[in-house]
Design a protein around this motif. Structure first.
Motif, PDB file in Angstrom:
ATOM      1  N   UNK A  95       0.814  -1.208   0.000  1.00 10.36           N
ATOM      2  CA  UNK A  95       0.000   0.000   0.000  1.00 10.36           C
ATOM      3  C   UNK A  95       0.851   1.262   0.000  1.00 10.36           C
ATOM      4  N   UNK A  96       0.330   2.313  -0.608  1.00  4.88           N
ATOM      5  CA  UNK A  96       0.975   3.624  -0.556  1.00  4.88           C
ATOM      6  C   UNK A  96       1.991   3.907  -1.643  1.00  4.88           C
ATOM      7  N   UNK A  97       2.336   2.914  -2.475  1.00  2.00           N
ATOM      8  CA  UNK A  97       3.378   3.129  -3.483  1.00  2.00           C
ATOM      9  C   UNK A  97       2.999   4.234  -4.479  1.00  2.00           C
ATOM     10  N   UNK A 117      -6.577  12.031  -4.138  1.00  2.00           N
ATOM     11  CA  UNK A 117      -7.124  10.875  -3.423  1.00  2.00           C
ATOM     12  C   UNK A 117      -7.655  11.323  -2.066  1.00  2.00           C
ATOM     13  N   UNK A 118      -8.770  12.057  -2.067  1.00  2.09           N
ATOM     14  CA  UNK A 118      -9.263  12.624  -0.802  1.00  2.09           C
ATOM     15  C   UNK A 118      -9.646  11.563   0.224  1.00  2.09           C
ATOM     16  N   UNK A 119     -10.017  10.361  -0.239  1.00  5.39           N
ATOM     17  CA  UNK A 119     -10.404   9.320   0.700  1.00  5.39           C
ATOM     18  C   UNK A 119      -9.258   8.482   1.220  1.00  5.39           C
ATOM     19  N   UNK A 120      -8.072   8.663   0.656  1.00  8.85           N
ATOM     20  CA  UNK A 120      -6.896   7.941   1.116  1.00  8.85           C
ATOM     21  C   UNK A 120      -6.859   6.470   0.742  1.00  8.85           C
ATOM     22  N   UNK A 125      -3.302  -1.486   0.856  1.00 10.26           N
ATOM     23  CA  UNK A 125      -2.725  -2.536  -0.005  1.00 10.26           C
ATOM     24  C   UNK A 125      -3.723  -2.954  -1.085  1.00 10.26           C
ATOM     25  N   UNK A 126      -3.200  -3.368  -2.215  1.00  8.84           N
ATOM     26  CA  UNK A 126      -4.054  -3.827  -3.300  1.00  8.84           C
ATOM     27  C   UNK A 126      -3.683  -3.192  -4.624  1.00  8.84           C
ATOM     28  N   UNK A 127      -4.272  -3.689  -5.691  1.00  5.76           N
ATOM     29  CA  UNK A 127      -3.934  -3.249  -7.035  1.00  5.76           C
ATOM     30  C   UNK A 127      -4.433  -1.833  -7.291  1.00  5.76           C
ATOM     31  N   UNK A 128      -3.560  -1.028  -7.910  1.00  5.11           N
ATOM     32  CA  UNK A 128      -3.898   0.339  -8.257  1.00  5.11           C
ATOM     33  C   UNK A 128      -4.083   0.461  -9.767  1.00  5.11           C
ATOM     34  N   UNK A 142      -9.536   4.657  -8.841  1.00  2.38           N
ATOM     35  CA  UNK A 142      -8.131   4.659  -8.449  1.00  2.38           C
ATOM     36  C   UNK A 142      -7.608   3.270  -8.143  1.00  2.38           C
ATOM     37  N   UNK A 143      -8.451   2.418  -7.589  1.00  3.54           N
ATOM     38  CA  UNK A 143      -8.035   1.063  -7.257  1.00  3.54           C
ATOM     39  C   UNK A 143      -8.810   0.052  -8.083  1.00  3.54           C
TER      40      UNK A 143
END
Length: 363
Positions: A95-97, A117-120, A125-128, A142-143
């Motif tokens: 996550x966060x990359x 990305x206002x919701x963060x 973690x997971x596919x972006x 976004x995800x």
């Protein structure tokens, strides 16, 4: 004379019924390899922020020209009748990359631009989902989880929809310039996570799997060559996922899953391999004859009507016409609507503004 006339009348009427039946086949009774659909390329993509785009034009004008397009939300595309979407994913197991694209810094965090990305959710973690790391990151989901949730919500609201093909790129190319984010490499374990994400966030009831097409045949390819594709009416409400990759990426996805047993995505496998079913051949002008031969054998082929904005800028439909004539079942475009980025009348659809028709090559 009256008897002769009556016989002729019955003959002509019978001939008309036969011809009508031949000419007006219910498309729902066709297998899915005997249709032709139009969909979008990089379906998730929004326009690059203007300040960043201006910087990119100075740095690499050719690249800027090629990625100067955008799309409406994916559910709006589905409502139009498009039957293919493309979603590019980047692995992000920790996550966060991709939570803080460098492009936002390069453009100076202009105050008149929407927050990224206002919701963060990019920190999770997971596919972006994005086109090019740090440069082309604005999009409608976004995800990958968010994309799947949008697809599920739309599908649940349109339970009898035609099957939708979803082509996917597993992106991990490194941009060899300072400061660009280095992507995480795809591995068999990460592909396991991909399948699990689809199953969890879309639901298996919405997925047409390679196992279903293979049925009782020894291999997926054998099933395809024997015409074991489901009828269109029996594939309604489903999504068909395709890994648009080659070489090691395909090998890693197939590893331990010969003929794609228990896998959720079809892959761009070479004809002659157990996994061959859906092929990616993007240049119908160059490969039109080869595509036609493969389509007639039973494979499904995806090709493109345009690329890199070039056909749209020239209003040149020759590649689209070649795609139609090749019999490729999936034809993608960036222009189901006119460009909002530069003047052009270029738009792609079948006759009557349709995006689905009977395949002209396979009868």
């Amino acid at each position: 004379m009256k008897l002769t006339l009556m016989i002729r009348t019955f003959f002509v009427a019978g001939l008309c019924v036969v011809l009508t039946s031949f000419l007006f086949i219910d498309i729902n009774d066709l297998p899915i390899n005997k249709i032709q659909v139009i969909g979008s390329h990089n379906s998730y993509k929004q326009a690059i922020d203007p300040p960043l785009f201006n910087l990119l034009k100075k740095e690499d004008s050719a690249l800027a020209r090629h990625i100067d397009y955008s799309h409406i939300p994916i559910t709006d595309q589905l409502n139009l009748g498009l039957l293919n979407l493309e979603i590019d994913i980047y692995a992000d197991t920790k996550g966060g990359k991709y939570a803080h694209p460098k492009g936002l810094e390069w453009e100076g965090h202009a105050s008149n631009l929407p927050p990224y990305d206002p919701g963060g959710i990019m920190k999770e973690p997971g596919f972006k989902v994005l086109h090019i790391q740090d440069i082309d990151f604005r999009n409608h989901c976004l995800t990958f989880r968010n994309c799947l949730q949008q697809l599920k919500q739309w599908s649940d609201a349109h339970k009898d929809h035609y099957p939708v093909f979803i082509t996917m790129n597993a992106k991990d190319d490194t941009i060899k310039k300072p400061d660009f984010t280095i992507p995480e490499k795809f591995t068999p374990a990460i592909y396991d996570q991909l399948d699990s994400t689809i199953a969890h966030d879309l639901g298996m009831q919405h997925v047409l799997t390679p196992d279903e097409v293979r049925g009782s045949y020894a291999t997926l390819e054998e099933a395809v060559l024997k015409g074991n594709w489901p009828l269109l009416k029996n594939a309604r409400g489903k999504f068909i996922f395709i890994l648009d990759e080659k070489g090691d990426k395909v090998k890693d996805y197939v590893q331990g899953h010969t003929s794609l047993q228990k896998r959720l995505l079809f892959v761009n496998a070479k004809p002659g391999s157990p996994e061959a079913a859906i092929l990616i051949m993007n240049d119908a002008i160059k490969d039109g004859k080869a595509i036609k031969k493969l389509v007639k054998k039973g494979y499904i082929v995806r090709t493109r009507a345009d690329a890199d904005t070039e056909e749209a800028r020239r209003n040149d439909k020759s590649r689209f016409f070649a795609a139609c004539q090749s019999g490729a079942q999936i034809i993608t475009t960036d222009y189901y609507a006119k460009s909002t980025h530069f003047p052009s009348d270029y738009m792609i659809s079948f006759d009557g503004g349709k995006y689905l028709r009977e395949n002209p090559v396979i009868k």
